[in-house]
Design an enzyme around this catalytic site. Structure first.
Site, mmCIF file in Angstrom:
data_model
loop_
_atom_site.group_PDB
_atom_site.id
_atom_site.type_symbol
_atom_site.label_atom_id
_atom_site.label_comp_id
_atom_site.label_asym_id
_atom_site.label_seq_id
_atom_site.Cartn_x
_atom_site.Cartn_y
_atom_site.Cartn_z
ATOM 1 N N SER A 1 62.951 2.168 78.879
ATOM 2 C CA SER A 1 62.204 0.966 79.257
ATOM 3 C C SER A 1 63.086 -0.278 79.240
ATOM 4 C CB SER A 1 61.030 0.751 78.293
ATOM 5 O OG SER A 1 60.228 1.895 78.223
HETATM 6 N N1 SAH Z 1 60.461 5.381 74.719
HETATM 7 C C1 SAH Z 1 61.394 5.836 75.720
HETATM 8 C C2 SAH Z 1 60.863 5.605 77.136
HETATM 9 C C3 SAH Z 1 60.729 6.900 77.802
HETATM 10 S S1 SAH Z 1 59.881 6.973 79.325
HETATM 11 C C4 SAH Z 1 62.779 5.244 75.521
HETATM 12 O O1 SAH Z 1 62.961 4.402 74.635
HETATM 13 O O2 SAH Z 1 63.706 5.650 76.232
HETATM 14 C C5 SAH Z 1 58.462 7.915 78.837
HETATM 15 C C6 SAH Z 1 58.719 9.289 78.294
HETATM 16 O O3 SAH Z 1 57.447 9.868 77.980
HETATM 17 C C7 SAH Z 1 59.394 10.251 79.243
HETATM 18 O O4 SAH Z 1 60.573 10.742 78.668
HETATM 19 C C8 SAH Z 1 58.351 11.359 79.455
HETATM 20 O O5 SAH Z 1 58.921 12.633 79.620
HETATM 21 C C9 SAH Z 1 57.551 11.265 78.179
HETATM 22 N N2 SAH Z 1 56.192 11.829 78.229
HETATM 23 C C10 SAH Z 1 55.331 11.803 79.270
HETATM 24 N N3 SAH Z 1 54.180 12.416 78.935
HETATM 25 C C11 SAH Z 1 54.312 12.838 77.642
HETATM 26 C C12 SAH Z 1 53.468 13.538 76.728
HETATM 27 N N4 SAH Z 1 52.239 13.958 77.061
HETATM 28 N N5 SAH Z 1 53.932 13.797 75.475
HETATM 29 C C13 SAH Z 1 55.185 13.391 75.113
HETATM 30 N N6 SAH Z 1 56.027 12.744 75.942
HETATM 31 C C14 SAH Z 1 55.603 12.459 77.184
#
Ligand code: SAH
Length: 243
Positions: A89
């Site tokens: 993000s």
């Molecule tokens: N917090 C992260 C942002 C990642 S983007 C950072 O600091 O880099 C969002 C992430 O959520 C993705 O990697 C995606 O694979 C994950 N995601 C999506 N649905 C999910 C679920 N049901 N359970 C766990 N992770 C999930």
């Protein structure tokens, strides 16, 4: 071998600059976040983020969490691709979401969507334990390795569907979801402590989403505040679609 003082000094300087080479860029990024916080205050209700949040942002080495080869972009205030169609993000959004949780040093926090591990590292600077779940296995594994390499011992990472929260570790003082949900997963409300806070983007998976802060009161009732229009990758998993 006898090492002269001059040589020792040179060695010390080399290792210090190797550690801190990104520090000026990180400080500049924190300044940009502070300006953006001020500019968005009328929407978010927060003209400045807490000192602890800003010092965590100034400390966490985002370049350790971006895709290999993308380190030069690590301190730009924008999201970056991290592979598997996912993104780390925008730093301003990380700071805002972290600030909205109002964390205290003893708190136990749950993050859904580990992604790169960067947000988990920021949370780990502010809380006592961070539980983080990622549904895409290669991302979750890499993030766990990077968190360990960066020295975070208070982050517990696992692969799985965060839609159901993390029942065995509940209840939590705070929960953050970093992917956009169609609706607020009921399990996450259940797994919040009284007075706990949930920060979550909710809305259409392709267009309009809003960042919500949901506070649970002692009697279990919830209060929702809309904070900002945002754009996140979709939260996958969850209940089977209704027929
Ligand atoms: N917090 C992260 C942002 C990642 S983007 C950072 O600091 O880099 C969002 C992430 O959520 C993705 O990697 C995606 O694979 C994950 N995601 C999506 N649905 C999910 C679920 N049901 N359970 C766990 N992770 C999930």
């Amino acid at each position: 071998m006898k090492i002269s003082n001059g040589l020792l000094f040179a060695i010390a300087m080399t290792s210090a600059s190797a550690q801190d080479i990104h520090a000026p860029a990180r400080a500049k990024m924190a300044d940009e976040i502070a300006v953006m916080a001020r500019d968005t205050a009328s929407e978010t209700g927060r003209a400045a983020f807490g000192l602890r949040v800003m010092s965590a942002i100034t400390k966490v080495e985002r370049h350790r969490f971006v895709a290999t080869g993308d380190e030069a972009n690590a301190y730009r205030n924008r999201p970056l691709a991290i592979g598997n169609g996912q993104t780390i993000s925008q730093p301003y959004i990380v700071a805002l979401m972290t600030d909205l949780l109002d964390l205290k040093p003893g708190d136990k926090v749950l993050e859904i969507g580990t992604g790169s591990g960067y947000q988990a590292a920021v949370l780990a600077e502010l809380a006592s334990t961070v539980y983080t779940i990622e549904i895409v296995e290669p991302l979750g594994r890499l993030a766990a390795q990077r968190l360990l390499a960066a020295g975070y011992r208070n982050v517990i990472a696992r692969i799985g569907d965060g839609y159901q929260g993390w029942r065995e570790a509940a209840p939590f003082d705070a929960i953050m979801v970093t992917a956009a949900a169609r609706e607020v997963p009921p399990a996450l409300i259940e797994q919040l402590k009284p007075d706990g806070k949930l920060v979550i983007p909710v809305g259409s998976q392709t267009s309009h989403q809003e960042l919500l802060v949901i506070t649970k009161s002692a009697d279990g009732a919830t209060q929702t505040r809309r904070v900002l229009a945002v754009r996140f990758v979709p939260l996958t998993g969850g209940p089977a679609p209704k027929k």
